[in-house]
Scaffold this motif. Structure first.
Motif, PDB file in Angstrom:
ATOM      1  N   GLU A  46     -15.472   4.823  -1.529  1.00 50.56           N
ATOM      2  CA  GLU A  46     -14.071   4.486  -2.053  1.00 50.56           C
ATOM      3  C   GLU A  46     -13.333   5.562  -2.674  1.00 50.56           C
ATOM      4  N   ARG A  47     -13.928   6.552  -3.278  1.00 53.12           N
ATOM      5  CA  ARG A  47     -13.397   7.465  -3.780  1.00 53.12           C
ATOM      6  C   ARG A  47     -12.291   7.091  -4.803  1.00 53.12           C
TER       7      ARG A  47
ATOM      8  N   ASN B 156      -2.641  10.747  -4.167  1.00 48.99           N
ATOM      9  CA  ASN B 156      -2.912   9.893  -5.530  1.00 48.99           C
ATOM     10  C   ASN B 156      -4.334   9.166  -5.022  1.00 48.99           C
ATOM     11  N   ALA B 157      -4.883   8.607  -6.005  1.00 49.24           N
ATOM     12  CA  ALA B 157      -6.132   7.720  -5.625  1.00 49.24           C
ATOM     13  C   ALA B 157      -5.819   6.686  -4.780  1.00 49.24           C
ATOM     14  N   PRO B 158      -6.694   6.214  -3.787  1.00 52.68           N
ATOM     15  CA  PRO B 158      -6.321   5.048  -2.863  1.00 52.68           C
ATOM     16  C   PRO B 158      -5.769   3.872  -3.595  1.00 52.68           C
ATOM     17  N   ALA B 159      -4.863   3.472  -3.028  1.00 56.37           N
ATOM     18  CA  ALA B 159      -4.355   2.299  -3.585  1.00 56.37           C
ATOM     19  C   ALA B 159      -5.110   0.996  -4.029  1.00 56.37           C
ATOM     20  N   LEU B 160      -5.721   0.736  -2.946  1.00 61.76           N
ATOM     21  CA  LEU B 160      -6.724  -0.429  -2.941  1.00 61.76           C
ATOM     22  C   LEU B 160      -7.726  -0.241  -4.026  1.00 61.76           C
TER      23      LEU B 160
ATOM     24  N   CYS C  97      -9.069  10.701  -6.942  1.00 65.74           N
ATOM     25  CA  CYS C  97      -9.970  10.527  -5.742  1.00 65.74           C
ATOM     26  C   CYS C  97     -11.390  10.812  -6.338  1.00 65.74           C
TER      27      CYS C  97
ATOM     28  N   PHE D 257      -4.663  15.413  -2.352  1.00 66.89           N
ATOM     29  CA  PHE D 257      -5.162  14.050  -2.828  1.00 66.89           C
ATOM     30  C   PHE D 257      -3.744  13.265  -2.860  1.00 66.89           C
TER      31      PHE D 257
ATOM     32  N   LEU E  98       0.815  -1.023   0.135  1.00 70.77           N
ATOM     33  CA  LEU E  98       0.114  -0.085   0.105  1.00 70.77           C
ATOM     34  C   LEU E  98       0.729   1.339   0.019  1.00 70.77           C
TER      35      LEU E  98
ATOM     36  N   GLY F 159       0.254   4.895   0.428  1.00 72.15           N
ATOM     37  CA  GLY F 159      -0.585   5.092  -0.876  1.00 72.15           C
ATOM     38  C   GLY F 159      -2.053   4.871  -0.810  1.00 72.15           C
ATOM     39  N   GLU F 160      -2.443   4.487   0.494  1.00 73.99           N
ATOM     40  CA  GLU F 160      -4.152   4.394   0.596  1.00 73.99           C
ATOM     41  C   GLU F 160      -4.685   5.692   1.133  1.00 73.99           C
ATOM     42  N   ARG F 161      -3.986   6.317   1.539  1.00 68.84           N
ATOM     43  CA  ARG F 161      -4.195   7.936   1.888  1.00 68.84           C
ATOM     44  C   ARG F 161      -5.697   7.974   2.894  1.00 68.84           C
TER      45      ARG F 161
ATOM     46  N   PRO G 172     -11.081   7.004   1.934  1.00 68.16           N
ATOM     47  CA  PRO G 172     -11.401   5.803   1.521  1.00 68.16           C
ATOM     48  C   PRO G 172     -12.019   4.856   2.387  1.00 68.16           C
ATOM     49  N   ALA G 173     -13.252   4.051   1.633  1.00 67.56           N
ATOM     50  CA  ALA G 173     -14.069   3.079   2.485  1.00 67.56           C
ATOM     51  C   ALA G 173     -12.995   2.049   3.067  1.00 67.56           C
TER      52      ALA G 173
ATOM     53  N   SER H  81       2.698   1.445   7.075  1.00 70.29           N
ATOM     54  CA  SER H  81       2.858   1.289   5.746  1.00 70.29           C
ATOM     55  C   SER H  81       1.773   1.389   4.771  1.00 70.29           C
TER      56      SER H  81
ATOM     57  N   PHE I  99     -12.609  15.921  -1.377  1.00 69.62           N
ATOM     58  CA  PHE I  99     -12.025  14.533  -0.838  1.00 69.62           C
ATOM     59  C   PHE I  99     -13.389  13.723  -0.411  1.00 69.62           C
TER      60      PHE I  99
END
Lengths: 395, 395
Positions: free
Chosen positions: A254-255, A286-290, A106, A284, A70, B253-255, B288-289, B250, B284
């Motif tokens: 989840e954006r 970056n957009a969320p990794a997951l 996002c 922002f 992540l 990237g998940e913000r 993220p969920a 860690s 925003f």
């Protein structure tokens, strides 16, 4: 002591009526039970995410003990997901979109703000057809710009092109459209968009700074009866598309979404670079990794659109039965009927007496109408039939 | 045609030297192989997420076919996660923090921008000790505010309290601190913070708008040798804490992170309401969920801090061997040594000749120093011993 800014104080004051209405809805649910309140106020997609989301999450769990699982990635997103997205939007838009014309964001909200940050000078104007998504006004304020709503044609909500033409001045930088539209369900035709493009080209010929069309398209996947949702990309050069996966993958919380610039723009690297940088510096990052990892597998999947179409027909039946005046939505999951008597806020209060929750058109810069979202089961819609009839009779 | 704003054009021009340096680093890796380049330029945590992340992801997959699984939630976050977070930060801060003093955000970057949007008027000033995280300057610009860096004391990077006092004027609205500090590794002592608080209280007595301390604390968990990271909450009333889970879990990237306002602020509901609204209207919308759902289980877990401590000692050994002048970092994962010869940009070029990647202090508003991040294996650090020595001998 003054804790917050004057602008924020103004916002809170202005939003008090909608908060009051929202709180009354909650009270209704507490008093009568949520199942006895007909709630059409929320655009929160209720369909479960496609099964690929569940499968991909299970796969991702297997990798989650790896370093950088992540961790940061480039601000534009994972390169492989960006590439997959480019293939997918090329199909959707009918225009070849290379990966370097895209940034994963996002949500559409992140995309819109990143584009605004990249192109707007303070004092610039953003033209948008009314009614419009209420957040657009805040997004303009975020960048010291001015939202200039231009009323659409009554009831059909087609673009009023003459009014848009007349509203353009030296400060106009963006025409922001949303098609399929929230709250009206309108879909702008190819002919309308071509005329809009011709108007903007006429103005651009006298300007150093082009006027952009910014097309906000989270409902592109949701058009009914085979109606075409034309791509602005092959209609107008200075076009930018923003979208999200909130609706088609039921991932609103989840954006994740994207901004896509027309590959035909000369010097587009500079514009893309600025949008990617804006995405970073607005916070922002970056957009969320997951969410991105999910997209890598789920792109091309969608919730079952036929369910929304059935609900649309059920809602039309309910509204017809009560005698409401409305245009059948061509896309998205909203109806925007006329408020009987003309006072939308008063009529929404009447609806509340019948335990129906709706949003007054005033909240979308368009008094005299009200919005019904059909993100609820068909049975919930049909169950409200008599209540709508009673509200109509009272009005 | 002018595609981007004048401010954005300025940013891109100003950032060109750091991009050039970054590109040269990539070239080095391509030429000699990544394993032969000593890369200390990135603050991207390399430790895998704690095992609870993997376990929770697998559990979440089981629920992922439910309606609203990734749907909207309140803008402040899932109420149960917010409650868990309140318990956890109460422990960390040593102050009872109720859930309604918290908003879950898109990382610390989202938290900082939401706080700025809520409290700043255009033209307001934000004082921050230099060196500082370079993004702070952009975050100030986002809100038409002015970042006013105040140099810290040489080499130790303690706060220069007299200089801060002298810099305060009617436009000062926020003092933004980052402790443990990126890039210096400094941790501000209780005594320093109490003196800072006394200075601000003196000024507040003559003002309608209090000056906030905004404490950016993503490295709070990473303090070495048992050093205290004091909480600003019981030192200064008008304090706000921002943090993220990028480093301790860690998950950069998940913000996901949070903003926390001092529960002792009178009328704090107004401030909290404004920050939650800012989080929404900046685009925003909500954190993220999935990240929030992970937090619900992972709060209280952390990567293994002892690994970072070993690396810190290894890096100290390497720097001592070469004869660098530096203050041992008390927290975070950075060293900020003096650049021999005084020209940090030139010295970083010398380091590059020895295949060492570092970031010049100029990039943090503090020429004459350079930053080394120890988010790399101990072996990678020790392997660079001779290269550092050679660079020092050349300088």
């Amino acid at each position: 002591m003054q804790l917050i800014s004057s602008q924020m104080t103004g916002y809170i004051k202005k939003a008090s009526w909608i908060r009051k209405m929202f709180e009354e809805g909650i009270k209704l649910k507490q008093e009568f039970g949520a199942e006895n309140v007909h709630d059409f106020s929320l655009g929160n997609p209720d369909l479960p995410p496609p099964s690929i989301i569940k499968e991909t999450l299970a796969e991702l769990a297997d990798e989650a003990d790896q370093p950088f699982f992540l961790g940061y990635m480039p601000n534009f997103g994972y390169p492989d997901v960006r590439q997959r997205l480019a293939e997918e939007v090329s199909k959707e838009q009918g225009v070849e979109v290379p990966a370097d014309s895209l940034v994963i964001t996002c949500g559409a909200a992140g995309a819109l703000n990143s584009v605004f940050r990249a192109v707007l000078e303070p004092g610039d104007e953003i033209i948008t057809p009314a009614p419009f998504f209420v957040e657009y006004g805040f997004y303009a304020d975020n960048h010291a710009a001015q939202l200039k709503p231009i009323p659409s044609k009554p009831l059909t909500f087609e673009l009023d092109l003459d009014a848009i033409d007349a509203a353009i001045n030296d400060k106009t930088r963006v025409v922001l459209i949303n098609s399929p539209n929230n709250p009206t369900g309108a879909v702008y035709s190819r002919e309308e968009l071509e005329k809009l493009a011709a108007i903007l080209e006429k103005h651009n010929a006298k300007r150093e700074r082009p006027i952009f069309i910014l097309s906000d398209e989270p409902y592109r996947f949701l058009a009914f009866d085979g109606v075409e949702v034309p791509s602005v990309l092959d209609i107008y050069r200075y076009s930018i598309v923003c979208s999200s996966f909130s609706k088609n993958l039921s991932m609103a919380g989840e954006r994740v979404g994207y901004a896509l610039i027309n590959p035909a723009i000369e010097g587009k690297e500079v514009l893309m670079g600025a949008i990617i940088m804006s995405n970073r510096i607005l916070g922002f990052v970056n957009a969320p990794a997951l969410a991105q990892k999910l997209l890598g597998k789920a792109l091309g999947s969608s919730v079952d659109v036929s369910i929304y179409d059935k609900r649309r027909k059920a809602m039309a039946e309910v509204l017809d039965n009560a005698g409401f005046n409305y245009t059948m939505p061509k896309g998205a999951f909203y109806f925007f009927p006329e408020a009987p008597g003309g006072d939308d806020v008063a009529f929404c209060a009447t609806l509340q007496e019948e335990k129906i929750l709706a949003v007054p058109g005033t909240g979308f810069g368009c008094p005299g109408y009200f919005r019904l979202a059909f993100c609820v089961g068909e049975d919930v819609i049909l169950r409200a039939k008599d209540a709508f009839k009673r509200a109509m009779d009272k009005a």
